[in-house]
Design a protein around this motif. Structure first.
Motif, PDB file in Angstrom:
ATOM      1  N   ARG A 189      15.884  56.010   2.395  1.00  0.00           N
ATOM      2  CA  ARG A 189      15.962  55.317   3.677  1.00  0.00           C
ATOM      3  C   ARG A 189      14.601  54.740   4.038  1.00  0.00           C
ATOM      4  O   ARG A 189      13.560  55.248   3.609  1.00  0.00           O
ATOM      5  CB  ARG A 189      16.421  56.272   4.781  1.00  0.00           C
ATOM      6  CG  ARG A 189      17.848  56.796   4.586  1.00  0.00           C
ATOM      7  CD  ARG A 189      18.249  57.736   5.719  1.00  0.00           C
ATOM      8  NE  ARG A 189      19.583  58.263   5.513  1.00  0.00           N
ATOM      9  CZ  ARG A 189      20.701  57.670   5.946  1.00  0.00           C
ATOM     10  NH1 ARG A 189      20.606  56.535   6.628  1.00  0.00           N
ATOM     11  NH2 ARG A 189      21.881  58.204   5.721  1.00  0.00           N
ATOM     12  N   THR A 239      17.785  64.906  17.867  1.00  0.00           N
ATOM     13  CA  THR A 239      18.982  65.668  17.500  1.00  0.00           C
ATOM     14  C   THR A 239      20.218  65.012  18.082  1.00  0.00           C
ATOM     15  O   THR A 239      20.272  64.700  19.270  1.00  0.00           O
ATOM     16  CB  THR A 239      18.880  67.118  18.015  1.00  0.00           C
ATOM     17  OG1 THR A 239      17.712  67.732  17.455  1.00  0.00           O
ATOM     18  CG2 THR A 239      20.100  67.918  17.599  1.00  0.00           C
ATOM     19  N   GLY A 260      15.461  54.593   9.261  1.00  0.00           N
ATOM     20  CA  GLY A 260      16.648  55.354   8.905  1.00  0.00           C
ATOM     21  C   GLY A 260      17.736  54.563   8.227  1.00  0.00           C
ATOM     22  O   GLY A 260      18.835  55.093   8.020  1.00  0.00           O
ATOM     23  N   ALA A 276      24.281  58.461  12.230  1.00  0.00           N
ATOM     24  CA  ALA A 276      24.433  59.817  11.704  1.00  0.00           C
ATOM     25  C   ALA A 276      25.907  60.057  11.394  1.00  0.00           C
ATOM     26  O   ALA A 276      26.246  60.828  10.479  1.00  0.00           O
ATOM     27  CB  ALA A 276      23.923  60.844  12.708  1.00  0.00           C
ATOM     28  N   THR A 299      17.581  64.805  12.927  1.00  0.00           N
ATOM     29  CA  THR A 299      17.101  63.569  12.313  1.00  0.00           C
ATOM     30  C   THR A 299      15.627  63.393  12.678  1.00  0.00           C
ATOM     31  O   THR A 299      15.129  64.057  13.593  1.00  0.00           O
ATOM     32  CB  THR A 299      17.881  62.338  12.813  1.00  0.00           C
ATOM     33  OG1 THR A 299      17.426  61.993  14.136  1.00  0.00           O
ATOM     34  CG2 THR A 299      19.383  62.604  12.846  1.00  0.00           C
ATOM     35  N   GLY A 331      18.203  64.807   5.628  1.00  0.00           N
ATOM     36  CA  GLY A 331      17.868  65.036   7.023  1.00  0.00           C
ATOM     37  C   GLY A 331      16.537  65.736   7.186  1.00  0.00           C
ATOM     38  O   GLY A 331      15.543  65.411   6.543  1.00  0.00           O
TER      39      GLY A 331
END
Length: 466
Positions: free
Chosen positions: A253, A112, A257, A152, A108, A271
């Protein structure tokens, strides 16, 4: 007033006039404002943090619905189907590792994360979880031990899933082989590793139970067809927005995010993989408003049609998830997607590439591409069946952003192997064969030949892939 007063040079003064301004007054005012801001900002931050955690404590205190663990074969079979549609294995099964054992790195912009172990191992997996614990994770984004989960894990979409479907998935997971494998610790930068920061993010962007409105796109269309058609559209919306969590890739996004306009499905970045998920509302991108229901339903389960193939991350989604859709569910998704309002977009101004770049691109195309895709980009058939898709008029190669085309050229194009298309033809990677200039040139020729009119590609665009 006497003459002596005038002669002395003293200026007359009105008794009601203001005294002369203090030269330092503006600086004092600025400093007072700065001090007030320095006091107010921490207070506001504390109030925001207190509100975020107060909300989380209130949510955690809400009683869960009763959901006893069930080993009913029909429920487990339903859970197996839903887990495939939700593509749980796609993130929780590392390449070459045990299915659903977690540990897959998820890149991301913030660091991670590593997927969790979904097997019923009591130490590292879900062995000590109850159906209520699993429901809280899916609906509230909260782990069994109370930790807030990072989005996520797409609980921002799963929160709209029904309790019955969540229980079915959990019942199926409980039947899988237990694998003892702890997930590595997340590798996140400051302040994203803090639970407090996540609580504030959730306060701003997440409401448990948020579900697409019943008045969403396609509802009016269904009304004209009757209650049966409305039920089909509602099923398609539920599969797309909740179980299939399509917005997690196909919606834009913000900088933190959070999804923007999840129901619009107007496209987004996948991603840090370097791919774009094209807009499902724009017929110039990936919208299917002009396709028939049969075409869309077939593409979802096959991953290929004469119009184009699923490549990159979407090929994995088709192979691991969508090909397992029932005919009825594939058709429901097709009806829902065809009913999305068309996104009004303006094509980028077309500017032909420099002749030297086009000449280079034509030479590369003739040497490496024409045998499969045709001299005129018409594609190729083998044994009477379409094998290599046409490039002329192919919207996948004329997207405003060229990243998907460049990723395919660099790393190869491999359509998914599915029951409906068991022997797909692939394209080898050219990353080690072509220079940046050659790859940019051939991509530009593809985007500006046979009626295609898309912006040229530069060597800098190619370098961004590496």
């Amino acid at each position: 007033m006497s003459g002596s007063e005038h002669a002395s040079g003293a200026a007359p003064r009105d008794a009601g006039s203001w005294p002369a301004q203090d030269p330092a007054r503006p600086m004092k005012t600025f400093l007072r404002g700065l001090l007030g801001l320095a006091i107010a900002l921490p207070v506001m931050a504390l109030l925001l943090i207190a509100g975020a955690w107060g909300r989380e404590l209130w949510l955690s205190g809400r009683p869960a619905l009763s959901g006893a663990e069930d080993t009913n074969p029909a429920l487990i079979a339903r859970g197996a189907y839903l887990a495939r549609v939700a593509n749980c294995a796609g993130c929780h099964s590392p390449r070459g590792g045990a299915p659903l054992a977690g540990g897959l790195p998820l890149g991301t912009p913030f660091g991670t994360l590593f997927s969790s172990n979904l097997t019923p191992d009591p130490e590292t997996g879900l062995g000590r979880w109850s159906a209520d614990d699993f429901w809280r994770a899916m609906h509230h984004g909260r782990s069994r031990d109370g930790r807030l989960l990072y989005p996520a894990f797409p609980y921002t979409s799963y929160t709209a899933m029904s309790r019955e479907d969540a229980d079915a998935i959990f019942a199926w997971l409980r039947q899988q082989p237990a694998v003892r494998q702890a997930a590595p610790a997340h590798q996140l930068g400051w302040p994203y590793r803090w639970q407090t920061a996540l609580a504030v993010w959730r306060l701003m962007y997440f409401t448990p139970g948020d579900a697409p409105s019943q008045d969403e796109p396609g509802a009016d269309r269904g009304a004209s067809r009757g209650e049966g058609a409305q039920a089909v559209i509602a099923r398609g919306r539920y599969l797309v927005q909740a179980v299939g969590h399509c917005a997690e890739c196909h919606a834009p996004r913000n900088r933190l995010g959070a999804l923007r306009d999840a129901t619009g499905l107007r496209g987004g970045w996948v991603g840090v993989q370097g791919w774009t998920a094209p807009s499902l509302a724009d017929p110039r991108a990936a919208g299917v408003q002009d396709w028939s229901e049969d075409e869309v339903a077939h593409w979802l389960r096959a991953g290929w049609s004469p119009r184009g193939a699923a490549l990159g991350p979407m090929a994995d989604v088709v192979a691991e998830s969508l090909q397992h859709l029932s005919e009825a569910d594939a058709r429901a998704i097709a009806v829902y997607l065809r009913g999305l309002p068309r996104e009004a977009t303006t094509p980028a101004e077309f500017k032909p590439a420099p002749p030297a770049q086009l000449d280079l691109g034509r030479r590369v195309y003739a040497k490496h591409c024409a045998d499969c895709h045709g001299d005129q980009g018409q594609g190729r058939r083998i044994d009477g069946q379409p094998a290599y898709p046409p490039l002329a008029g192919n919207r996948a190669v004329t997207l405003d952003a060229p990243q998907n085309l460049l990723q395919t050229l660099a790393d190869g194009g491999y359509a998914p192997t599915t029951a409906a298309h068991p022997r797909p033809y692939g394209m080898p990677p050219w990353r080690q064969v072509l220079s940046e200039e050659e790859m940019a040139a051939v991509a530009t020729v593809i985007r500006q030949s046979w009626g295609n009119q898309a912006p040229a590609v530069t060597a800098q665009d190619v370098l961004r892939l590496r």
